[in-house]
Motif scaffolding. Structure first.
Motif, PDB file in Angstrom:
ATOM      1  N   MET A 127       0.824  -1.218   0.000  1.00  0.00           N
ATOM      2  CA  MET A 127       0.000   0.000   0.000  1.00  0.00           C
ATOM      3  C   MET A 127       0.855   1.264   0.000  1.00  0.00           C
ATOM      4  O   MET A 127       0.515   2.255  -0.634  1.00  0.00           O
ATOM      5  CB  MET A 127      -0.940   0.003   1.210  1.00  0.00           C
ATOM      6  N   LYS A 128       1.974   1.206   0.712  1.00  0.00           N
ATOM      7  CA  LYS A 128       2.844   2.388   0.778  1.00  0.00           C
ATOM      8  C   LYS A 128       3.610   2.585  -0.518  1.00  0.00           C
ATOM      9  O   LYS A 128       3.808   3.713  -0.964  1.00  0.00           O
ATOM     10  CB  LYS A 128       3.843   2.235   1.926  1.00  0.00           C
ATOM     11  N   GLU A 129       4.080   1.504  -1.116  1.00  0.00           N
ATOM     12  CA  GLU A 129       4.940   1.622  -2.293  1.00  0.00           C
ATOM     13  C   GLU A 129       4.159   1.891  -3.577  1.00  0.00           C
ATOM     14  O   GLU A 129       4.640   2.581  -4.460  1.00  0.00           O
ATOM     15  CB  GLU A 129       5.774   0.345  -2.479  1.00  0.00           C
ATOM     16  N   LEU A 130       2.967   1.300  -3.682  1.00  0.00           N
ATOM     17  CA  LEU A 130       2.194   1.477  -4.906  1.00  0.00           C
ATOM     18  C   LEU A 130       1.192   2.614  -4.717  1.00  0.00           C
ATOM     19  O   LEU A 130       1.084   3.174  -3.634  1.00  0.00           O
ATOM     20  CB  LEU A 130       1.474   0.174  -5.283  1.00  0.00           C
ATOM     21  N   GLU A 131       0.472   2.919  -5.763  1.00  0.00           N
ATOM     22  CA  GLU A 131      -0.445   4.054  -5.679  1.00  0.00           C
ATOM     23  C   GLU A 131      -1.907   3.629  -5.701  1.00  0.00           C
ATOM     24  O   GLU A 131      -2.247   2.591  -6.257  1.00  0.00           O
ATOM     25  CB  GLU A 131      -0.175   5.013  -6.843  1.00  0.00           C
ATOM     26  N   ASP A 132      -2.727   4.464  -5.076  1.00  0.00           N
ATOM     27  CA  ASP A 132      -4.188   4.386  -5.243  1.00  0.00           C
ATOM     28  C   ASP A 132      -4.876   3.198  -4.581  1.00  0.00           C
ATOM     29  O   ASP A 132      -6.012   2.880  -4.928  1.00  0.00           O
ATOM     30  CB  ASP A 132      -4.567   4.395  -6.737  1.00  0.00           C
ATOM     31  N   ILE A 133      -4.229   2.507  -3.650  1.00  0.00           N
ATOM     32  CA  ILE A 133      -4.921   1.422  -2.946  1.00  0.00           C
ATOM     33  C   ILE A 133      -5.659   2.024  -1.744  1.00  0.00           C
ATOM     34  O   ILE A 133      -5.047   2.681  -0.910  1.00  0.00           O
ATOM     35  CB  ILE A 133      -3.947   0.319  -2.492  1.00  0.00           C
ATOM     36  N   VAL A 134      -6.974   1.813  -1.688  1.00  0.00           N
ATOM     37  CA  VAL A 134      -7.779   2.443  -0.635  1.00  0.00           C
ATOM     38  C   VAL A 134      -8.059   1.524   0.541  1.00  0.00           C
ATOM     39  O   VAL A 134      -8.287   1.987   1.662  1.00  0.00           O
ATOM     40  CB  VAL A 134      -9.115   3.007  -1.178  1.00  0.00           C
ATOM     41  N   ILE A 135      -8.085   0.225   0.308  1.00  0.00           N
ATOM     42  CA  ILE A 135      -8.345  -0.720   1.393  1.00  0.00           C
ATOM     43  C   ILE A 135      -7.791  -2.080   0.976  1.00  0.00           C
ATOM     44  O   ILE A 135      -7.739  -2.397  -0.220  1.00  0.00           O
ATOM     45  CB  ILE A 135      -9.868  -0.808   1.709  1.00  0.00           C
ATOM     46  N   SER A 136      -7.352  -2.849   1.976  1.00  0.00           N
ATOM     47  CA  SER A 136      -6.895  -4.212   1.718  1.00  0.00           C
ATOM     48  C   SER A 136      -7.530  -5.119   2.752  1.00  0.00           C
ATOM     49  O   SER A 136      -7.823  -4.693   3.868  1.00  0.00           O
ATOM     50  CB  SER A 136      -5.381  -4.326   1.855  1.00  0.00           C
ATOM     51  N   TYR A 137      -7.707  -6.372   2.352  1.00  0.00           N
ATOM     52  CA  TYR A 137      -8.242  -7.337   3.299  1.00  0.00           C
ATOM     53  C   TYR A 137      -7.481  -8.651   3.156  1.00  0.00           C
ATOM     54  O   TYR A 137      -7.295  -9.154   2.043  1.00  0.00           O
ATOM     55  CB  TYR A 137      -9.740  -7.594   3.067  1.00  0.00           C
ATOM     56  N   VAL A 150      -8.132  -6.023   8.109  1.00  0.00           N
ATOM     57  CA  VAL A 150      -8.485  -4.949   7.182  1.00  0.00           C
ATOM     58  C   VAL A 150      -7.433  -3.859   7.328  1.00  0.00           C
ATOM     59  O   VAL A 150      -7.107  -3.472   8.457  1.00  0.00           O
ATOM     60  CB  VAL A 150      -9.857  -4.332   7.539  1.00  0.00           C
ATOM     61  N   LEU A 151      -6.912  -3.372   6.229  1.00  0.00           N
ATOM     62  CA  LEU A 151      -5.958  -2.256   6.290  1.00  0.00           C
ATOM     63  C   LEU A 151      -6.590  -1.034   5.655  1.00  0.00           C
ATOM     64  O   LEU A 151      -7.022  -1.077   4.499  1.00  0.00           O
ATOM     65  CB  LEU A 151      -4.671  -2.605   5.533  1.00  0.00           C
ATOM     66  N   ILE A 152      -6.672   0.038   6.442  1.00  0.00           N
ATOM     67  CA  ILE A 152      -7.156   1.306   5.871  1.00  0.00           C
ATOM     68  C   ILE A 152      -6.207   2.432   6.272  1.00  0.00           C
ATOM     69  O   ILE A 152      -5.469   2.330   7.249  1.00  0.00           O
ATOM     70  CB  ILE A 152      -8.607   1.644   6.307  1.00  0.00           C
ATOM     71  N   TRP A 153      -6.251   3.501   5.487  1.00  0.00           N
ATOM     72  CA  TRP A 153      -5.372   4.645   5.742  1.00  0.00           C
ATOM     73  C   TRP A 153      -5.875   5.448   6.929  1.00  0.00           C
ATOM     74  O   TRP A 153      -7.046   5.819   6.981  1.00  0.00           O
ATOM     75  CB  TRP A 153      -5.302   5.546   4.503  1.00  0.00           C
ATOM     76  N   VAL A 210      -3.298   1.145   8.504  1.00  0.00           N
ATOM     77  CA  VAL A 210      -3.427   0.637   9.873  1.00  0.00           C
ATOM     78  C   VAL A 210      -4.332  -0.599   9.887  1.00  0.00           C
ATOM     79  O   VAL A 210      -5.394  -0.590   9.258  1.00  0.00           O
ATOM     80  CB  VAL A 210      -3.997   1.738  10.789  1.00  0.00           C
ATOM     81  N   PRO A 211      -3.905  -1.659  10.602  1.00  0.00           N
ATOM     82  CA  PRO A 211      -4.711  -2.887  10.638  1.00  0.00           C
ATOM     83  C   PRO A 211      -5.863  -2.850  11.630  1.00  0.00           C
ATOM     84  O   PRO A 211      -5.721  -2.319  12.734  1.00  0.00           O
ATOM     85  CB  PRO A 211      -3.694  -3.960  11.055  1.00  0.00           C
ATOM     86  N   PHE A 212      -6.996  -3.401  11.210  1.00  0.00           N
ATOM     87  CA  PHE A 212      -8.167  -3.613  12.071  1.00  0.00           C
ATOM     88  C   PHE A 212      -8.633  -5.049  11.880  1.00  0.00           C
ATOM     89  O   PHE A 212      -8.445  -5.624  10.810  1.00  0.00           O
ATOM     90  CB  PHE A 212      -9.305  -2.660  11.685  1.00  0.00           C
ATOM     91  N   HIS A 213      -9.217  -5.601  12.938  1.00  0.00           N
ATOM     92  CA  HIS A 213      -9.742  -6.966  12.834  1.00  0.00           C
ATOM     93  C   HIS A 213     -11.238  -6.929  13.121  1.00  0.00           C
ATOM     94  O   HIS A 213     -11.719  -7.559  14.048  1.00  0.00           O
ATOM     95  CB  HIS A 213      -9.023  -7.886  13.820  1.00  0.00           C
TER      96      HIS A 213
END
Ligand SMILES: *[C@@H]1O[C@H](CO)[C@@H](O)[C@H](O)[C@H]1NC(C)=O
Ligand SMILES: CC(=O)N[C@H]1CO[C@H](CO)[C@@H](O)[C@@H]1O
Length: 298
Positions: A91-101, A240-243, A275-278
């Motif tokens: 997420m930090k290195e690439l662009e435009d990622i808004v959320i990951s799971y 879940v990773l969100i900014w 930041v990670p959330f569960h």
């Protein structure tokens, strides 16, 4: 030299304005070689405009990988934290990622609807995510597995799926989280039967054949005194990773005259980090709390 002129006009700009002028004066004929037509053989894999682009990675043959590297069963927190570290790096290195799971050996990355990164080419999205993730996995391995050497290079496959609406994207993520729940519940009972009741894997599998979630909860509770709902959230819900804005306190060498020596001082900086959330992402609460994730212009 001229080869670089017909690769990309942009590259000419980068080389120097002198060459740029020559490119311009020589015009279109110089900008193409007779080999140029082979470009037309490249498939157009542009992702449909204004849709959410999801890249999902899966560990290649991680069943074997987890055994060779002595992952704890049914879950290994080191392995899950390493996966999340890799996803944060992506997420930090690439662009435009808004959320990951992520859960188990998989991670999904959602690019924003209006992203125009690499002209929305699916192959670029997918290969950048996969290679950045895989190199991070190796790079950070030792931070999570101090006593366990990495025995061979792990791999990840990737796929790209395009979701046209907020609802289809949310349903995709819900599907992955539901999958996490089903697998984790199964694995928790399966390994309890093996580790605590001494069943063989085949026996444990037979015992669980045809059981529903309620049956598995009941086995856990009555035979192993485990209340599944008290198991750690990371295992039950995935990550879940969100900014988020995070205050960082760092010590800095104060810029003072040399004779006063290197004075250290604390500086607080606000940074935006993945930041990670569960937490649950199937219900509406999460999306109401974080409307910026799906916002058109986020
Ligand atoms: C998707 O959801 C966001 C956040 O609620 C909203 O701002 C946006 O308008 C929605 N997009 C569509 C096409 O409904
Ligand atoms: C579901 C389950 O068994 N969870 C276990 C995962 O591993 C941690 C230790 O790493 C245990 O504390 C959990 O009980």
């Amino acid at each position: 030299m001229w080869a670089s002129c017909n690769v990309k006009f942009r590259d000419c700009l980068a080389i120097s304005s002198v060459i740029l002028r020559r490119c311009l004066s020589l015009g279109v004929t110089m900008a193409k070689s007779k080999f140029e037509y082979v470009r037309d053989f490249e498939a157009d894999d542009t992702c449909l405009a204004h849709c959410w682009v999801v890249v999902r990675l899966d560990g290649r043959n991680f069943h074997r990988f987890s055994e060779k590297h002595n992952f704890e069963k049914p879950n290994d927190s080191r392995a899950l934290h390493l996966m999340t570290k890799c996803a944060q790096t992506v997420m930090k290195e690439l662009e435009d990622i808004v959320i990951s799971y992520g859960q188990s050996d998989e991670y999904s990355f959602v690019f924003k609807r209006k992203s125009n990164w690499f002209k929305r080419r699916a192959s670029k999205f997918m290969t950048h995510v996969a290679s950045q993730f895989a190199s991070s996995y190796v790079f950070y391995w030792r931070d999570y597995f101090e006593d366990q050497p990495l025995l061979y290079p792990p791999g990840f496959d990737g796929r790209v799926v395009v979701y046209p609406t907020n609802q289809t994207l949310k349903d995709y993520l819900s599907w992955r989280q539901a999958d996490c729940h089903i697998n984790n519940l199964y694995n928790t009972v399966f390994w309890a039967l093996i580790q605590q009741s001494g069943l063989t894997p085949v026996q444990a599998q037979k015992r669980l054949q045809g059981t529903l979630a309620a049956d598995k909860n009941e086995i856990l509770f009555s035979e192993f005194n485990i209340n599944y709902n008290n198991e750690p959230l990371m295992y039950r819900k995935g990550t879940v990773l969100i900014w988020q804005k995070v205050d960082e306190v760092m010590t800095k060498e104060a810029k003072v005259p040399a004779e006063t020596g290197g004075q250290k001082m604390a500086v607080t900086r606000t940074r935006t980090k993945p930041v990670p959330f569960h937490c649950d992402i199937i219900g509406d609460a999460f999306w109401k709390e974080h409307p910026e994730i799906l916002d058109e212009d986020s």
